[in-house]
Write a protein that holds these residues in place. Structure first.
Motif, PDB file in Angstrom:
ATOM      1  N   PRO A  51       8.850 -17.297   5.572  1.00 51.32           N
ATOM      2  CA  PRO A  51       8.806 -16.147   6.486  1.00 51.32           C
ATOM      3  C   PRO A  51       7.568 -16.091   7.384  1.00 51.32           C
ATOM      4  N   PHE A  52       7.063 -17.270   7.743  1.00 49.06           N
ATOM      5  CA  PHE A  52       5.899 -17.390   8.623  1.00 49.06           C
ATOM      6  C   PHE A  52       6.120 -18.571   9.561  1.00 49.06           C
ATOM      7  N   ALA A  53       5.317 -18.645  10.603  1.00 49.36           N
ATOM      8  CA  ALA A  53       5.470 -19.691  11.609  1.00 49.36           C
ATOM      9  C   ALA A  53       5.155 -21.071  11.043  1.00 49.36           C
ATOM     10  N   ALA A  54       5.736 -22.084  11.657  1.00 51.91           N
ATOM     11  CA  ALA A  54       5.470 -23.475  11.284  1.00 51.91           C
ATOM     12  C   ALA A  54       4.005 -23.810  11.546  1.00 51.91           C
ATOM     13  N   GLY A  55       3.426 -24.624  10.671  1.00 55.45           N
ATOM     14  CA  GLY A  55       2.054 -25.072  10.856  1.00 55.45           C
ATOM     15  C   GLY A  55       1.014 -24.241  10.139  1.00 55.45           C
ATOM     16  N   GLY A  56       1.393 -23.060   9.657  1.00 60.62           N
ATOM     17  CA  GLY A  56       0.454 -22.202   8.936  1.00 60.62           C
ATOM     18  C   GLY A  56       0.320 -22.635   7.484  1.00 60.62           C
ATOM     19  N   PRO A  57      -0.595 -21.990   6.724  1.00 59.48           N
ATOM     20  CA  PRO A  57      -0.838 -22.401   5.346  1.00 59.48           C
ATOM     21  C   PRO A  57       0.373 -22.272   4.426  1.00 59.48           C
ATOM     22  N   THR A  58       1.175 -21.201   4.585  1.00 57.55           N
ATOM     23  CA  THR A  58       2.360 -21.055   3.730  1.00 57.55           C
ATOM     24  C   THR A  58       3.399 -22.114   4.069  1.00 57.55           C
ATOM     25  N   ASP A  59       3.533 -22.443   5.342  1.00 60.15           N
ATOM     26  CA  ASP A  59       4.448 -23.503   5.766  1.00 60.15           C
ATOM     27  C   ASP A  59       4.035 -24.844   5.164  1.00 60.15           C
ATOM     28  N   ARG A  60       2.742 -25.109   5.110  1.00 61.66           N
ATOM     29  CA  ARG A  60       2.253 -26.370   4.542  1.00 61.66           C
ATOM     30  C   ARG A  60       2.553 -26.446   3.047  1.00 61.66           C
ATOM     31  N   VAL A  61       2.362 -25.327   2.346  1.00 59.99           N
ATOM     32  CA  VAL A  61       2.688 -25.281   0.916  1.00 59.99           C
ATOM     33  C   VAL A  61       4.171 -25.547   0.718  1.00 59.99           C
ATOM     34  N   ALA A  62       5.005 -24.912   1.543  1.00 60.83           N
ATOM     35  CA  ALA A  62       6.454 -25.073   1.417  1.00 60.83           C
ATOM     36  C   ALA A  62       6.884 -26.522   1.622  1.00 60.83           C
ATOM     37  N   PRO A  83      -6.707  -7.002  15.215  1.00 60.37           N
ATOM     38  CA  PRO A  83      -5.613  -7.914  14.860  1.00 60.37           C
ATOM     39  C   PRO A  83      -5.394  -8.997  15.919  1.00 60.37           C
ATOM     40  N   TYR A  84      -5.088 -10.190  15.452  1.00 63.77           N
ATOM     41  CA  TYR A  84      -4.786 -11.321  16.335  1.00 63.77           C
ATOM     42  C   TYR A  84      -3.395 -11.845  15.994  1.00 63.77           C
ATOM     43  N   LYS A  85      -2.880 -12.687  16.865  1.00 60.57           N
ATOM     44  CA  LYS A  85      -1.595 -13.334  16.599  1.00 60.57           C
ATOM     45  C   LYS A  85      -1.844 -14.663  15.896  1.00 60.57           C
ATOM     46  N   GLY A  86      -2.346 -14.569  14.669  1.00 62.32           N
ATOM     47  CA  GLY A  86      -2.626 -15.767  13.892  1.00 62.32           C
ATOM     48  C   GLY A  86      -4.099 -15.918  13.556  1.00 62.32           C
ATOM     49  N   THR A  87      -4.375 -16.800  12.601  1.00 66.80           N
ATOM     50  CA  THR A  87      -5.741 -17.005  12.136  1.00 66.80           C
ATOM     51  C   THR A  87      -6.599 -17.747  13.149  1.00 66.80           C
ATOM     52  N   ALA A  88      -6.024 -18.740  13.822  1.00 65.68           N
ATOM     53  CA  ALA A  88      -6.808 -19.580  14.736  1.00 65.68           C
ATOM     54  C   ALA A  88      -7.549 -18.760  15.799  1.00 65.68           C
ATOM     55  N   PRO A  89      -6.882 -17.861  16.529  1.00 67.37           N
ATOM     56  CA  PRO A  89      -7.625 -17.086  17.530  1.00 67.37           C
ATOM     57  C   PRO A  89      -8.646 -16.137  16.909  1.00 67.37           C
ATOM     58  N   ALA A  90      -8.375 -15.652  15.700  1.00 66.96           N
ATOM     59  CA  ALA A  90      -9.337 -14.769  15.030  1.00 66.96           C
ATOM     60  C   ALA A  90     -10.618 -15.531  14.706  1.00 66.96           C
ATOM     61  N   ILE A  91     -10.475 -16.739  14.164  1.00 62.27           N
ATOM     62  CA  ILE A  91     -11.659 -17.536  13.829  1.00 62.27           C
ATOM     63  C   ILE A  91     -12.393 -17.977  15.097  1.00 62.27           C
ATOM     64  N   THR A  92     -11.653 -18.275  16.153  1.00 63.97           N
ATOM     65  CA  THR A  92     -12.282 -18.659  17.425  1.00 63.97           C
ATOM     66  C   THR A  92     -13.182 -17.538  17.931  1.00 63.97           C
TER      67      THR A  92
END
Length: 325
Positions: free
Chosen positions: A33-44, A180-189
Motif C-alpha cells: 500500500p505504498f509507492a514503488a521504490g520505498g522501504p516497504t516496497d523493498r521489503v516486499a 508534511p512532504y510527498k515522501g521521505t526524499a524531499p523531507a530529507i533534502t
C-alpha cells in the motif's frame, strides 16, 4: 437436510484439494500500500523472492496501491477472494488505519487472516546539520528554549516519520509545526538544506545521510542500542529520559478473511522458512532491518501484537487531530 450436508461435504473436499495444490501454477499477488521504490516496497520484493522456494517456485508479483495512510491497498485485499492468491504486506500503518482513517471500509481486527510479522526497522531522530546541538542533552535544551518555533518534517500523513513525530511531541510535551512532504526524499533534502529542524525516520532512509555527515543524529527509537557500527554510539530515547518511548516500523503479512486454514498454514509455514533464508536476512540487515524471530511470526502472536499497537497509537493520533481521509 441430507442434500445440505452433502453439499457441505463436497465443498470441504474441494477446499481440501485446493489447499493441497496451493499455489499450483497460479500467480500470487502481494499488494503493497505504498509507492514503488520505498522501504516497504523493498521489503516486499525481498520477501516475495524468499517465499518462492518454500511455495514450490510460485510466481509472486508486487502490486503497489498507495494512498490514505495505506488504507486503499489494504481495502483492496480485504475485498479480494479469500483463496490465498492475494496478500497484503503492510507496515505499522496497519495499526494506525483504525484511527487515522475515519471512514475506513474494513476492520483491521476482523477482516484479515494474520500470517506473521516479517521484520522490525529501527528509527533515528535527526536534525539539520547546522542545528546548535551535538548530543541529545543539548538537543533537549534547545527544544525547551525554542518552543513554538520548531519545525518537524514528515513524509506525509500516516507515514512512519509522521507517526514517530507524533509520539516524540507527545513524549516531550512539546508542540512542533508539522511540515508534511510527498515522501521521505524531499523531507530529507530540505532537512539537509536547513529548511526544517527535525525528522524522525527509518534507518533505511537516514543511515546514508548520517554516514555522510549531511545531518546530525541524536538517538534511536528502539528499546536497546543498535549494534551496527554507524549507529552503535547513539543512545535510545528511553535512555535519554523519554519513558517507554519505542517505535519500530514493523511489517506484517495478511490474507483476506475466510482464506482456508490449510492455505493460511501453508503461507505461514512458507513465511517462517523465508525468515530463515540467509539471503533474505542479509538483504534485510543491509536495510537496517531486524528479521522477526519471536512469537509474532505465528498468526495468533501477530494478531495480539497489532491489537496492542492499535491501543498504543489511537490516543496519540486522536490527540493530534490529523487524519488521512
Amino acid at each position: 437436510m441430507k442434500r445440505l450436508f452433502a453439499f457441505a461435504a463436497i465443498a470441504a473436499a474441494v477446499a481440501g484439494v485446493h489447499a493441497q495444490d496451493f499455489p499450483g501454477s497460479k500467480t500470487i499477488t502481494m499488494v503493497v500500500p505504498f509507492a514503488a521504490g520505498g522501504p516497504t516496497d523493498r521489503v516486499a520484493r525481498d520477501l516475495a523472492e524468499a517465499l518462492r522456494k518454500p511455495l514450490g517456485g510460485a510466481t509472486i508479483v508486487i502490486d503497489n496501491v498507495p494512498g490514505a495512510g495505506s488504507s486503499i491497498g489494504a481495502a483492496k485485499v480485504a475485498r479480494a477472494a479469500p483463496d490465498g492468491y492475494t496478500l497484503l504486506l503492510n507496515h505499522i500503518g496497519m495499526s494506525t488505519i483504525p484511527t487515522l482513517v475515519r471512514n475506513v471500509p474494513f476492520k483491521v481486527e476482523t477482516d484479515f487472516e494474520y500470517l506473521g510479522i516479517v521484520n522490525d526497522v529501527p528509527m533515528t531522530l535527526i536534525s539539520r546539520p547546522n542545528l546548535p546541538a551535538n548530543n541529545y542533552k543539548e538537543l533537549s535544551a534547545w527544544i525547551a528554549a525554542n518552543k513554538g518555533k520548531i519545525n518537524l518534517g514528515n513524509a506525509g500523513v500516516g507515514s512512519a516519520s509522521h507517526l514517530c513525530g507524533l509520539l516524540f511531541q507527545s513524549a516531550t510535551k512539546t508542540e512542533m509545526t508539522p511540515v508534511p512532504y510527498k515522501g521521505t526524499a524531499p523531507a530529507i533534502t530540505d532537512l539537509m538544506g536547513g529548511q526544517i529542524d527535525l525528522l524522525c525516520d527509518q534507518t533505511t532512509n537516514t543511515s546514508p545521510h548520517i554516514e555522510g555527515k549531511k545531518v546530525k543524529a541524536f538517538a534511536v527509537t528502539t528499546s536497546k542500542r543498535l549494534t551496527t557500527p554507524l549507529l552503535k554510539d547513539l543512545p535510545t530515547l528511553q535512555e535519554a529520559g523519554l519513558k517507554d518511548f519505542q517505535v519500530t516500523i514493523w511489517h506484517g503479512l495478511y490474507a483476506p478473511k475466510g482464506t482456508p486454514p490449510a492455505v493460511t498454514k501453508k503461507l505461514n509455514d512458507a513465511l517462517k522458512a523465508a525468515l530463515k533464508d540467509p539471503e533474505f536476512i542479509k538483504r534485510q540487515e543491509s536495510l537496517g532491518a531486524v528479521v522477526a524471530n519471536d512469537g509474532r511470526i505465528e498468526p495468533e502472536g501477530h494478531k495480539k501484537f497489532v491489537a496492542a499497537e492499535i491501543a498504543k497509537w489511537s490516543p496519540i493520533i486522536k490527540a493530534a487531530g490529523v487524519y488521512a481521509d
